[in-house]
Design an enzyme around this catalytic site. Structure first.
Site, PDB file in Angstrom:
ATOM      1  CG  ASP A 114      -6.746   4.316  -4.556  1.00  0.00           C
ATOM      2  OD1 ASP A 114      -6.044   5.327  -4.331  1.00  0.00           O
ATOM      3  OD2 ASP A 114      -6.357   3.381  -5.271  1.00  0.00           O
ATOM      4  N   GLY A 115      -8.033   7.305  -4.845  1.00  0.00           N
ATOM      5  CA  GLY A 115      -8.309   8.193  -5.977  1.00  0.00           C
ATOM      6  C   GLY A 115      -8.337   9.679  -5.637  1.00  0.00           C
ATOM      7  NE  ARG A 174      -5.733   7.285  -9.157  1.00  0.00           N
ATOM      8  CZ  ARG A 174      -6.361   6.122  -9.061  1.00  0.00           C
ATOM      9  NH1 ARG A 174      -6.817   5.523 -10.136  1.00  0.00           N
ATOM     10  NH2 ARG A 174      -6.543   5.563  -7.870  1.00  0.00           N
ATOM     11  NE  ARG A 186      -0.666  12.899  -4.503  1.00  0.00           N
ATOM     12  CZ  ARG A 186      -1.211  11.775  -4.971  1.00  0.00           C
ATOM     13  NH1 ARG A 186      -1.436  11.641  -6.259  1.00  0.00           N
ATOM     14  NH2 ARG A 186      -1.499  10.784  -4.153  1.00  0.00           N
ATOM     15  CG  HIS A 208      -5.143  13.799   0.342  1.00  0.00           C
ATOM     16  ND1 HIS A 208      -5.451  12.499   0.016  1.00  0.00           N
ATOM     17  CD2 HIS A 208      -3.849  13.983  -0.045  1.00  0.00           C
ATOM     18  CE1 HIS A 208      -4.385  11.922  -0.538  1.00  0.00           C
ATOM     19  NE2 HIS A 208      -3.408  12.792  -0.588  1.00  0.00           N
ATOM     20  CD  GLU A 228       2.355  -1.424   3.065  1.00  0.00           C
ATOM     21  OE1 GLU A 228       1.162  -1.060   3.086  1.00  0.00           O
ATOM     22  OE2 GLU A 228       2.801  -2.307   3.831  1.00  0.00           O
ATOM     23  CD1 TRP A 282       4.713   4.619   7.404  1.00  0.00           C
ATOM     24  CD2 TRP A 282       4.871   6.812   7.788  1.00  0.00           C
ATOM     25  NE1 TRP A 282       4.078   4.882   8.586  1.00  0.00           N
ATOM     26  CE2 TRP A 282       4.161   6.226   8.851  1.00  0.00           C
ATOM     27  CE3 TRP A 282       5.082   8.194   7.820  1.00  0.00           C
ATOM     28  CZ2 TRP A 282       3.673   6.949   9.925  1.00  0.00           C
ATOM     29  CZ3 TRP A 282       4.596   8.929   8.900  1.00  0.00           C
ATOM     30  CH2 TRP A 282       3.896   8.313   9.938  1.00  0.00           C
ATOM     31  NE  ARG A 336       0.423   7.857  -0.909  1.00  0.00           N
ATOM     32  CZ  ARG A 336      -0.736   8.020  -1.485  1.00  0.00           C
ATOM     33  NH1 ARG A 336      -1.303   9.198  -1.493  1.00  0.00           N
ATOM     34  NH2 ARG A 336      -1.350   7.017  -2.059  1.00  0.00           N
ATOM     35  CG  LEU A 376     -21.050   3.764  12.128  1.00  0.00           C
ATOM     36  CD1 LEU A 376     -21.362   2.480  11.352  1.00  0.00           C
ATOM     37  CD2 LEU A 376     -21.052   4.953  11.165  1.00  0.00           C
ATOM     38  NE  ARG A 403      -7.634   0.168  -4.327  1.00  0.00           N
ATOM     39  CZ  ARG A 403      -6.403  -0.092  -3.954  1.00  0.00           C
ATOM     40  NH1 ARG A 403      -6.105  -1.252  -3.427  1.00  0.00           N
ATOM     41  NH2 ARG A 403      -5.433   0.803  -4.106  1.00  0.00           N
ATOM     42  NE  ARG A 410      -2.820  -1.898  -6.068  1.00  0.00           N
ATOM     43  CZ  ARG A 410      -2.540  -1.384  -7.264  1.00  0.00           C
ATOM     44  NH1 ARG A 410      -2.480  -2.166  -8.316  1.00  0.00           N
ATOM     45  NH2 ARG A 410      -2.291  -0.089  -7.414  1.00  0.00           N
TER      46      ARG A 410
HETATM   47  C1  FPP Z   1      -5.824   7.414  -1.331  1.00  0.00           C
HETATM   48  O1  FPP Z   1      -5.854   8.298  -2.421  1.00  0.00           O
HETATM   49  C2  FPP Z   1      -6.106   8.148  -0.121  1.00  0.00           C
HETATM   50  C3  FPP Z   1      -5.248   8.282   0.939  1.00  0.00           C
HETATM   51  C4  FPP Z   1      -3.906   7.693   1.016  1.00  0.00           C
HETATM   52  C5  FPP Z   1      -5.625   9.089   2.101  1.00  0.00           C
HETATM   53  C6  FPP Z   1      -7.030   8.935   2.562  1.00  0.00           C
HETATM   54  C7  FPP Z   1      -7.363  10.104   3.396  1.00  0.00           C
HETATM   55  C8  FPP Z   1      -8.522  10.757   3.373  1.00  0.00           C
HETATM   56  C9  FPP Z   1      -9.708  10.346   2.599  1.00  0.00           C
HETATM   57  C10 FPP Z   1      -8.688  11.992   4.134  1.00  0.00           C
HETATM   58  C11 FPP Z   1      -8.578  11.881   5.611  1.00  0.00           C
HETATM   59  C12 FPP Z   1      -9.416  10.851   6.238  1.00  0.00           C
HETATM   60  C13 FPP Z   1      -9.748  10.812   7.522  1.00  0.00           C
HETATM   61  C14 FPP Z   1     -10.417   9.606   8.056  1.00  0.00           C
HETATM   62  C15 FPP Z   1      -9.475  11.923   8.445  1.00  0.00           C
HETATM   63  P1  FPP Z   1      -4.514   8.508  -3.254  1.00  0.00           P
HETATM   64  O2  FPP Z   1      -3.822   9.709  -2.741  1.00  0.00           O
HETATM   65  O3  FPP Z   1      -3.711   7.256  -3.233  1.00  0.00           O
HETATM   66  O4  FPP Z   1      -5.097   8.761  -4.681  1.00  0.00           O
HETATM   67  P2  FPP Z   1      -4.388   8.435  -6.077  1.00  0.00           P
HETATM   68  O5  FPP Z   1      -4.307   6.941  -6.168  1.00  0.00           O
HETATM   69  O6  FPP Z   1      -5.327   9.013  -7.067  1.00  0.00           O
HETATM   70  O7  FPP Z   1      -3.048   9.091  -6.067  1.00  0.00           O
END
Ligand code: FPP
Length: 254
Positions: free
Chosen positions: A26-27, A30, A39, A43, A73, A75, A77, A137, A194, A200
């Site tokens: 997560d994050g 941000r 954003r 990613h 969930e 989707w 976004r 792994l 996390r 959570r």
């Molecule tokens: C949460 O951050 C992250 C995601 C919903 C996407 C996770 C995807 C990746 C790390 C890249 C692709 C991964 C693979 C395995 C190919 P957020 O967007 O919710 O961050 P925020 O809470 O700061 O908005």
């Protein structure tokens, strides 16, 4: 004890290095917003963090690493962010599969894949097939995954396999049910991580997290590096995993 012992039915083995690590990455958003970047940039940097963590877990002898990439969930976004994430999955799979193969990583993707475009589904199946003989792994990507979805699909599969149980629900037990979960082949996670500051579980592996140690860090996922993994593993080593027993019982069993 079998290697897949349920933590509520038997006491799993415990070691200094977690056998199975499950991560909510997560994050990303941000991280990017803080730098006045779109954003998408977060990613993209998130993919680099995935690479670092896969390498480090392989090196440390973690057997299973499960990453929550896209929840049922997510989707909700904005459409452009969803399609960007899909493109990122496709590009990452295309680019990284050779490296995973070299590193002895077996890749699996769990979740309701039927919602993904067919090109992505084909790539996923090809990558799973290509790496299925690897055993250093076990890397699992949870995509369009939700813990409640998993529990429901397991119940449906169980009743399809054993229609007699519909009229004899008392005969349904954890073991019979657990066999139909989408990660039935993996032990339950020892350590859940996390990033991003939220504390959570967000519908991730909710059945399997029953006795998992939960680690939360404020670091955003793109900043998660080997130093951060070391800190999480050190914290894990400090935990007393009692699985319902008392500390005194635990001391006796050592
Ligand atoms: C949460 O951050 C992250 C995601 C919903 C996407 C996770 C995807 C990746 C790390 C890249 C692709 C991964 C693979 C395995 C190919 P957020 O967007 O919710 O961050 P925020 O809470 O700061 O908005």
């Amino acid at each position: 004890m079998t290697t897949l012992a349920s933590s509520t039915l038997a006491i799993p083995q415990n070691a200094d290095v977690p056998r199975h690590v499950a991560v909510i990455m997560d994050g990303n958003g941000r991280w990017a917003t803080r730098r006045f970047l779109p954003r998408a940039a977060g990613h993209a940097r998130g993919v680099q963090a995935v690479r670092r963590v896969v390498e480090a877990c392989g090196k440390y002898g973690v057997e299973y690493l499960t990453l929550f990439a896209f929840s049922s969930e997510n989707w909700r976004r904005p459409e452009d962010e969803v399609s960007l994430l899909m493109r990122l999955f496709v590009q990452t799979l295309e680019k990284e599969v050779d490296k995973l193969e070299e590193q002895g990583v077996r890749l699996r993707v769990v979740g309701d894949l039927s919602a993904f475009e067919s090109r992505l589904q084909t790539l996923i199946h090809a990558a799973e097939k290509r790496t299925e003989h690897n055993s250093t792994l076990n890397l699992t990507i949870a995509a369009n995954y939700g813990g409640r979805w998993d529990i429901l699909q397991a119940m449906k599969r169980l009743l399809r396999a054993r229609p007699d149980l519909a009229s004899d629900p008392q005969a349904i037990d954890e073991a019979a049910f657990g066999e139909h979960l989408s990660m039935a082949w993996a032990p339950e996670p020892d350590l859940f991580i996390r990033t991003g500051g939220e504390q959570r579980v967000s519908n991730f592996l909710i059945w399997q997290l029953a006795y998992t140690e939960l680690y939360f860090t404020d670091e955003y996922w793109p900043d998660f590096d080997v130093k951060e993994i070391d800190a999480a593993f050190e914290w894990y080593r400090s935990r007393e995993r009692r699985f319902g027993r008392t500390s005194a019982q635990l001391a006796q069993s050592r």
